[in-house]
Every structure is written in C-alpha cells, then in structure tokens.
Scaffold this active site. Structure first.
Site, PDB file in Angstrom:
ATOM      1  N   ASN A 183      83.875  19.099 -28.720  1.00 38.45           N
ATOM      2  CA  ASN A 183      82.706  19.311 -29.575  1.00 38.45           C
ATOM      3  C   ASN A 183      81.977  20.631 -29.294  1.00 38.45           C
ATOM      4  OD1 ASN A 183      81.830  18.315 -27.095  1.00 38.45           O
ATOM      5  ND2 ASN A 183      80.197  17.052 -27.973  1.00 38.45           N
ATOM      6  N   GLY A 249      83.569  13.457 -22.225  1.00 42.02           N
ATOM      7  CA  GLY A 249      84.242  12.850 -23.377  1.00 42.02           C
ATOM      8  C   GLY A 249      83.707  11.459 -23.619  1.00 42.02           C
ATOM      9  N   THR A 251      83.123   7.365 -23.367  1.00 41.39           N
ATOM     10  CA  THR A 251      82.965   6.413 -22.257  1.00 41.39           C
ATOM     11  C   THR A 251      84.277   5.710 -21.975  1.00 41.39           C
ATOM     12  OG1 THR A 251      80.636   6.104 -22.742  1.00 41.39           O
ATOM     13  CG2 THR A 251      81.708   4.349 -21.503  1.00 41.39           C
ATOM     14  N   THR A 253      87.374   6.772 -22.392  1.00 43.77           N
ATOM     15  CA  THR A 253      88.298   7.621 -21.640  1.00 43.77           C
ATOM     16  C   THR A 253      87.768   7.872 -20.236  1.00 43.77           C
ATOM     17  OG1 THR A 253      88.856   8.689 -23.713  1.00 43.77           O
ATOM     18  CG2 THR A 253      89.639   9.753 -21.714  1.00 43.77           C
ATOM     19  N   GLY A 254      86.444   7.985 -20.127  1.00 44.55           N
ATOM     20  CA  GLY A 254      85.824   8.203 -18.819  1.00 44.55           C
ATOM     21  C   GLY A 254      86.209   7.114 -17.836  1.00 44.55           C
ATOM     22  N   GLU A 272      80.670  12.874 -17.907  1.00 43.59           N
ATOM     23  CA  GLU A 272      79.604  13.050 -18.860  1.00 43.59           C
ATOM     24  C   GLU A 272      80.109  12.413 -20.143  1.00 43.59           C
ATOM     25  OE1 GLU A 272      77.986  15.980 -21.439  1.00 43.59           O
ATOM     26  OE2 GLU A 272      77.503  13.851 -21.545  1.00 43.59           O
ATOM     27  N   GLU A 472      75.320  18.092 -14.694  1.00 41.57           N
ATOM     28  CA  GLU A 472      75.856  19.449 -14.873  1.00 41.57           C
ATOM     29  C   GLU A 472      74.711  20.398 -15.125  1.00 41.57           C
ATOM     30  OE1 GLU A 472      78.977  18.363 -17.869  1.00 41.57           O
ATOM     31  OE2 GLU A 472      80.203  19.311 -16.305  1.00 41.57           O
TER      32      GLU A 472
END
Lengths: 497, 502
Positions: A183, A249, A251, A253-254, A272, A472
């Site tokens: 994004n 990315g 949640t 995939t996290g 994140e 971050e």
C-alpha cells in the site's frame, strides 16, 4: 522481500550510489531492465526464471514481468547479507561513514523523485500527485532522519550494587528480514530499511550484500524468509543465526509470520498489522472541519491504510448534520486515472482486493446498514470502486468489525473500544478534558487529536492488541534492530559507586 | 631539532589568500563598526600584519543582539522543524568541505597552526561536527512523566533564546563550529565574539553560513577586543546564555558579569594542567609518542594538553631517553612547510609568557633536558622544552603555561600518582598509559577530570562530550550533552479526569 512489487530499482540505486549517476530513460524499458534483478550487486540474469506479472490497476494489464524469487533465492539473499555482516565493511564502518551513505541515498531519491513516483503510481494506483509530492519526499526525509541516528546510538553505563563497572552496548542484531506491503511500497521500505541500516545491520549498494531485495510471493518467498534458519549451517553454525523479521501486512499473515519465526530460530518479530481505527467526532466539533478530516482519514490512499479511520463515531447531537455533509463530500470525490491532475482517488491495487471490497459492501447492505452513496464499482475497466458511505452501522456488523481496506466509510453513533484491533484513533474536539480523557482511554498505538495520518519521521507508529507488536519510526524503531549486551567488569577499590 | 630554512624558502610554501572578510557580520550583512575603529591581526610566523579588522564596541554588540533577538522572537529559525534546520546545517557542512583549503590558510596565517594538520584533520572535523548536530536537530526529546496524582505532565525542551558565544584563538574554526552547531540545532540565535588574536576564520565561516541559507540575524559575528566586545556580550541584559572557552581568569570575569547583569546561564571551558600517567607496563615507544603529542601538539596551545607527565620509576630512565631522542625530531618552523611539526606561538604576549615560565622553571631548580629557548629570530617560535625533577609545588607544575613545555615527574605507586594527579585546581583531562585492566579502571575513576584518555590522547569526536571538573569549568562541548547549554526544560502539567491508568 517486496511483496509483488518492483524494488529492484531501489536496490540498484543504493549499490550504485557512488558508481553511476541515475539515467533518465523511457520508464518501460527501465522497468524491464530492473525486473530481472533479484539480489546482490549486479542484476542477475538467471538461466530459466519464474516470473510473475506486475499489473496496472487502471486497466488490469501487465506492466512487466518480475523475477519470482522462491526459497532458494531467499537463501542466496540471506547468505549474502550474512556474509556482508560477518565479513564485510558495513558494520565495521564508523557510524559517521554509514550516515554519509544514507544521506547520499536520500539525495539520489530526491534526484529521481518523479521517476520513482511514476513507478509507484503506475503499479499501485495511488495518485501521482500523492506519490510525487508526499511519499517519495518522505522516503528521502526518513533516510535523512535515520542518517542522523547512526552516530547517536547510545547504550548506558549503569550503577551497580557492588564494585562493578557496567556498560550496555547496543549492537547491531545481524541480518534483518523485512517483508514490505504494497500500500505504501516506498514509505514502508524506508520505515524498515532506514533504522536497520542506521544500526549497522544488513538486510536479506552500499557495499555488496548489505541490502538485498527479493521479489516474489508471500507464501513462498515470504514464508522462506520468516522460517529461515540461516543458510550454511556448516560454516556459520558457531554464529548465532539471529535474524529479525519485520513484517507489515494483514493480521492473518502476521500470525503466520510469527508462527514460522517461532518454529524456526525464534527470531525477533515486529508486526505492523491491520486496523479498524475509530475516528471520534465529539459534540463540540467544528462540523465542516470534522467532515473533511474524517473523509480524509478513511478515503486516503483509496482506503488502503492500515490506520484508516474506518469507523467514524459521531456524537448523536451532531450526527445528522455530519452525515449529510459526509455524503455530499463522498459524492464530490473525484475518481479516475491517478496520473490525471485533480483526481483524488485511483483504482484499488488489484482484483483480489477489488472483489473483497465489493463483497464487504454487499454484506453491509445485507446487514441492513443504510447505503448513503456509492456501493458499486466505478467504470468498467480496472479496479475502481465508488466512494461509499454507510450509516446506521452497528458494532456487530461485519463492515464494523473487519478491515475492508477500501473506500467504504461507516458512520456510527458513539462507542469506541470494542475492537480486537488497536492501531490508531482520531479525536475531533476543542475541549481540553475530552481530548485528555479520550487520548488516554483509547487503546491504540497512535491517537490523533484534531488531525489524522500525521506521519513525521520521529513519531513512533504501531499497534495495540492484534494490530501488531513493536513500533516503527522515531527512536523506538532503533530498538528493533539492536540487541543489548551488558558488559560487567569487576572493579578493584573503586573511588565511588 | 631542526629549524626550517630562513624566510626566503618559507615564501615558497606560503599562499596568501585574499582576505575577503574583515568586517562585523550583523543581520546577514558585513558592516563596519559604528566607531569605524579597527585592530590589526598579525601573522605570528612573520610578525606582519595580515589585515585590519573591524573593532566592535558595546554599541555594535547591541546591534548584533537586537538582530539575534528579533530573529529568535519573530523569525523563522526557532519555528522551523528541527529537520529543516538540519538541512541548512548540512548545506553549511557541504560548503565547508568545498572550501577546506581557504579555511586552512586563514587558520595557519592567523593562528600559526600547521597547514597540513589543518587540511587533513582540523578543518575536515568541523563539517563532521555540523553534520552531527544537523542530525540531532530533530531528535531533541522531552519526556512524558509519571506523576503521583491525577495530573498529566510532560517536559518541553525549548531553545533558550539568544546566546553569546565567546571563542578562543587556539582553534578558531573548530571552536566556532563547536559552539554554534548545537546552538543552531536547538533553534537558538547567536552573537559570536571571536578572539582578537585570530578573527579571520570566524568571518569567513559567517560568509559560508549565509550562503548555506542560515537566515539573517540568526548568526552574528562581532570582532573586537575581549575586554570591550567580549565584556559587552557577557554583561548584556538581552542575552540569555553565554558560552566561553578560554582562560580561567577570564572565565571568572564572565561569570561575575552574568551575576551583575541578568543572571544569564553560563558555560565555561577553561584551563587545564592535565596529567599524563605512564605506568611501568607501558610500551616505551608508544608512551614517549603520546607524551610528546600530548604536551606539544598545536605548540602546547590546547587546554587539554598533558603538561604534567608522571612516569613510574620502573620505566623512567628508558622513557626519558626515548623522549629526548624523539623530541629532537620535532621540527619547529614555517607552518606552511609540510615537514613542520610545530608552528609559532599565537602572538607576542603568549610568546613572552611561555619564555617567562621556562625561566621560572630553570630558576626553581628543575632540570632542563631539551629546548628552553626561542627558535630563530623571526616569528614567535619556541623550542619544544622538557623539564624533569619538577617539584609538585613549583610554578611550572601548577600554572597553565600554554606553550610547548613538558614537566616530567617520577612516581612509585598507583595511589600516590592518583593523589598527585588530582593535586591541582584544574580538572580538564587526563591520560593513562597501561595495559592493566585494574589500573586503568582504578585510575580512570579516581582522577577528577572531564575526559580520561587511556592509551591515547587528544582524541576528540563529535559524539564524545568533553568539559571540565573543578576550575576547568562546567558545561559540555561535543555530543548530545552539548545541547543542554542551549535548552531550557519546561514542565507542563494538566489535571486529568477518569484516566484508566495513572
């Protein structure tokens, strides 16, 4: 790893920052030249290569075919990064010298501002204006920010309870694996690469092997990175194969990334993830300003922001006026070719996202939320979606719970913390007590008061709850890329303690 | 020791630059002093006048402060985000890098420093310093606090305002940037008063600052005499802080002036009589090099010079032999000559002062091992001088000489040398030469000094704070600590209601 996006250009820029000045040439051939690059200093033209297409979301057409890296390519990249860290000059350079390299990179980014912006817009669908005036300059800004940190990474000398001299050394962690979303490809690159390099790490140029970029698919290349044990066991088994993985990315995939990290070598993980951030309009709000800000908070970047203000809570006393004006604003939102001046909203990133958004809109209608405007695709080509506004949304509706990641605004009457996410929140009020109370009560990593999406380099960003782990940007990001070593020496006859 | 050939051959090396800037720099312009008065600045290698410099009076200082005040209260500098200040400071650093030779020439001509040192070490270090603080400008963090009642508190670190910077003559360029860089980063505006012995580099740097984009009024330079212009800065009612590097004697006066004027905050980096302590286990060669470098560098005109060298008895005889041997190769001569190690003292006053101390040393009964006389009859050159058998309470062991004079003392034990090393009203620096971990730790924690160098000396870094203990002053230069001189901490406290946590 740059998920499905072209980042070979950047890697080439970095490694040739001393060697060759940038050349302006036809954009398409530029992409062709770099799309075969997988890693290391020289673009590799491998024998038989898998590729995957990069799409133009305005039309669905293919821009270029990009090398598809898989586990083997990840291995090579990690190996190069490991070598660069263990044997190369990067961690042994003085911090000042590292900062000079980062500054030089920022200068190069600035020099190639328009080219980078065009690539981003073309591949992502965000407006060229946003890319050229905001995102690419921010990339340069972030690298300069981190250049300034390189020689200011301080540990501590610590008072001990006995005769000991204690220091904490903040050492680079080693090889960092970074999985970057689509994004804000350039911005996310800076958020991850900047602090990692400033701290003296190498990434799975600059001296060869310091920064490696592997394009490919999440389930193959991404997973390989997350579960990497460090390549050459025979050679490096005496070395702690400490890799840190930083992921931005979904949640969903996290969770996989964290699981793979745990199953492999317990690498440190920062995540994140998604959000369903509330934007709260209090009864004392200036309605016109609140409408505009709430609109921006949701619709910015085609709604494709993890921190989008996707639940707009409005105090019942001002609800009606707010709704009317929000609807009018959404109807005025210009949708079209992102390269055209005056366009506010481009296409969604790809067909998968596009279909998902339309499904959520359908669910919104089916759950009896009121569709105020929009609700369907825009035009007949590409992945454009009409700016959509729902009202009378209830907390338990899918459109109020799930992250849609599209131009779909949901307006509710007042109640904030009921979400498993906790990325950001916006508060619109003039009242001091309200601002203080809400900013402390909201369980979110960022609370914006009378503003939204303020992403200055020094401001830390990250989630509460299932929106992620770690922060971050700012000084906080350095912690992700350093490990603390305490050095304790016995003192004989200390003059003081 | 070898002296360079006479003046005719030194002409070969000297490249006289055009002295472009000799006027005061106020509010972005180079202007004459109101009185029109000037003073001469001399080349200590030849005693010739280089240029006539505008002599600022109290009235000129007033003008400069007015410009700085307006730039602070109403101008853009403190209102710019730190990042933008940093960008302009980086540009300033780039301009310095593009003009290293010019600055080096001015420094060598005006202060008698060695040209090759200027181009390879001294001047390059100042752009690094600027970049360090350019990168710090957007990293000045306050705190949010944990209060014991229902209040929310945080600290804001605000720029202090208009600062007066009084710069010495021994490192005119480096000191200028050392003082200005953190002040610029913090968002302050400033009036700089360079030492009258070597004002040229400051004026040139002001010119570069303007080219870099430092807005008018932010950085002002008033050249003049210490007891007039410097005093005017120290006692000005509209300057918020003064930072001074120089002698302890003048430092006192500045602090007094602050007290009798507006209680402006003061930071002082003053004199020293720093001990270099060489232990038995030291490598004799390395130790001798360090001792010479420590006491003779920059013709002994460095506040942190190791002017007292303590040598443990086990290594004494061997070290002294080595010292004298190496000192013989220490070339004094034309600072433009690439083979020169040591140029002239900065001016007549310093020259005479050093010779007078050498005289005292001889009369007090110390043994002169080498040197002890002027070098040649042109310029203010003095031979590198080493005394041994120096009594701890003799003048040359107590006073800061600020010249190429080393006083060597013998010692037996660690505890003894700690006591003797600390027996001074100064506390600027110290050096330790040993490979023994326990000695290094014991001595470094026991010596009362602001910087302790172990197995090195004169090691400066943009990231390493230095500053004195005791009568060597207070306040730090270099490192993030340097910002503290130019920042005030404001606490902001608000009641909170119904907070889910406290």
């Amino acid at each position: 790893m740059a998920a499905r996006r072209i980042s070979g250009f950047i890697s080439r820029s970095l490694s040739s920052s001393i060697a060759s000045p940038g050349r302006t040439c036809n954009l398409r051939s530029e992409i062709q030249r770099f799309s075969t690059a997988a890693a290391l200093q020289e673009p590799i033209t491998p024998p038989v290569r898998k590729t995957f297409p990069a799409f133009d979301p305005r039309t669905g057409e293919v821009i270029a075919n990009v090398a598809e890296g898989d586990a083997e390519d990840i291995n090579r990249a990690v190996s190069a990064a490991r070598k660069a860290f263990d044997e190369g000059p990067w961690p042994k350079m003085t911090a000042y010298e590292r900062s000079c390299v980062l500054l030089r990179f920022a200068d190069l980014v600035e020099k190639h501002n328009d080219e980078l912006a065009a690539l981003e817009s073309w591949n992502n669908g965000k407006t060229y204006e946003q890319a050229a005036k905001s995102e690419v300059p921010m990339l340069a800004r972030l690298f300069r920010y981190y250049a300034g940190w390189a020689d200011k990474i301080h540990g501590l000398t610590v008072p001990a309870d006995g005769p000991y001299h204690v220091q904490t050394l903040h050492e680079p962690i080693g090889v960092a694996g970074q999985i970057i979303p689509w994004n804000f490809p350039l911005l996310m690159f800076a958020w991850k690469v900047g602090p990692a390099l400033a701290c003296g790490n190498t990434i799975a140029g600059l001296p060869p092997g310091v920064l490696n970029v592997v394009s490919g698919f999440g389930p193959t290349a991404g997973a390989a990175l997350a579960s990497h044990m460090d390549v050459d066991k025979v050679r490096y088994s005496h070395v702690n194969p400490c890799i840190i993985i930083a992921f931005t990315g979904s949640t969903e995939t996290g969770k996989i990334v964290q699981e793979l990290a745990a199953k492999s070598n317990l690498k440190a993980v920062t995540l994140e993830l998604g959000g369903k951030s509330p934007f709260i309009v209090c009864e004392d709000a200036d309605i016109d300003k609140a409408v505009e800000l709430a609109h921006f908070a949701l619709f910015f970047n085609q709604g494709q922001c993890c921190c989008a203000g996707s639940r707009t809570f409005v105090h019942e006393r001002v609800h009606e006026e707010f709704l009317e004006k929000s609807k009018a604003r959404a109807l005025r939102r210009t949708v079209g070719d992102p390269f055209q001046k005056g366009i506010e909203q481009g296409p969604q990133i790809d067909s998968e996202q596009f279909e998902k958004i339309l499904r959520y809109i359908k669910s919104g209608v089916e759950s009896n939320a009121t569709l105020e405007c929009g609700g369907d695709r825009f035009g007949s080509k590409g992945f454009y979606v009409q700016p959509t506004v729902f009202s009378n949304v209830k907390d338990d509706m899918l459109i109020a719970k799930d992250e849609i990641f599209g131009p779909v605004q949901s307006i509710l009457k007042f109640k904030a913390n009921a979400t498993r996410y906790g990325l950001a929140a916006g508060v619109f009020t003039q009242n001091l007590d309200t601002a203080n109370r809400l900013s402390r009560a909201l369980r979110a990593g960022t609370v914006w008061v009378n503003c939204f999406d303020v992403f200055d380099a020094a401001i830390p960003f990250g989630g509460y709850k299932m929106s992620g782990i770690g922060r971050e940007k700012g000084i906080y990001s350095l912690h992700n890329y350093l490990q603390v070593k305490a050095v304790v020496t016995a003192l004989k006859n200390p003059a003081w303690l | 020791m070898v002296m360079a050939d006479g003046s005719t051959s030194s002409e070969n090396y000297k490249r006289i630059p055009n002295i472009g800037f000799t006027n005061l720099f106020i509010n972005g312009d180079f202007v004459h002093s109101i009185s029109g008065k000037t003073f001469e600045t001399i080349d200590p290698s030849t005693k010739q006048v280089i240029a006539n410099i505008a002599q600022g009076d109290k009235e000129d200082v007033d003008l400069a402060v007015k410009a700085a005040r307006q730039a602070f209260d109403d101008g853009c500098w403190p209102r710019m985000p730190g990042y933008m200040r940093g960008k302009i400071m980086n540009k300033f650093a780039d301009l310095i890098d593009e003009n290293i030779e010019e600055l080096a020439l001015l420094e060598t001509l005006d202060a008698g420093k060695v040209f090759s040192f200027e181009t390879t070490v001294d001047i390059p270090s100042i752009s690094k310093e600027l970049r360090y603080f350019a990168g710090a400008a957007d990293k000045i963090h306050g705190k949010t606090l944990k209060l014991s009642s229902e209040f929310q508190g945080y600290t804001l670190l605000e720029p202090i305002g208009v600062v007066g910077l009084i710069i010495p003559w021994n490192f005119p360029s480096a000191m200028f940037i050392l003082k200005c860089a953190p002040a610029l980063a913090a968002g302050c505006t400033m009036v700089v008063k360079p030492a009258e012995q070597a004002p040229l580099p400051a004026l040139y740097l002001a010119h570069l600052a303007k080219l870099a984009g430092i807005p008018d009024g932010v950085l002002n330079v008033v050249t003049g005499l210490g007891h007039i212009a410097g005093a005017a800065v120290a006692s000005h009612m509209d300057i918020d802080s003064v930072s001074f590097t120089g002698s302890t004697e003048v430092g006192r006066r500045i602090m007094q002036a602050s007290a009798t004027s507006n209680l402006k905050t003061v930071s002082l980096e003053l004199g020293g009589k720093s001990p270099l302590i060489i232990f038995d286990d030291a490598d004799v060669d390395q130790a001798a090099d360090l001792a010479l470098f420590g006491s003779l560098a920059n013709k002994g005109e460095i506040c942190v010079c190791s002017s007292r060298v303590f040598v443990q008895e086990g290594i004494y005889d061997e070290l002294m032999k080595k010292l004298v041997e190496k000192a013989k190769t220490w070339i004094v001569g034309d600072p433009f000559d690439p083979s020169t190690c040591q140029g002239p003292q900065v001016d007549k006053k310093q020259y005479e002062r050093v010779l007078s101390y050498i005289d005292h040393g001889k009369r007090e009964g110390a043994t002169l091992l080498i040197g002890g006389k002027p070098c040649g009859d042109e310029g203010y050159f003095i031979e590198p001088t080493i005394f041994e058998n120096v009594a701890d309470d003799s003048l040359i062991a107590r006073d800061e000489i600020f010249g190429p004079v080393m006083a060597v003392m013998k010692f037996k034990t660690v505890e003894e040398v700690i006591k003797r090393g600390n027996a001074t009203s100064y506390g600027l620096a110290a050096g330790i030469v040993t490979n023994d971990l326990n000695i290094a730790n014991r001595v470094s924690r026991s010596i009362r000094a602001g910087i302790v160098w172990i197995n090195c000396y004169h090691n400066f870094d943009s990231g390493c704070p230095i500053g004195g203990y005791k009568m060597s002053g207070f306040g730090k230069d270099h490192g993030m600590e340097a910002l503290q001189k130019y920042i005030k901490t404001k606490a902001v406290v608000t009641p909170i209601y119904d907070s889910p946590w406290l």
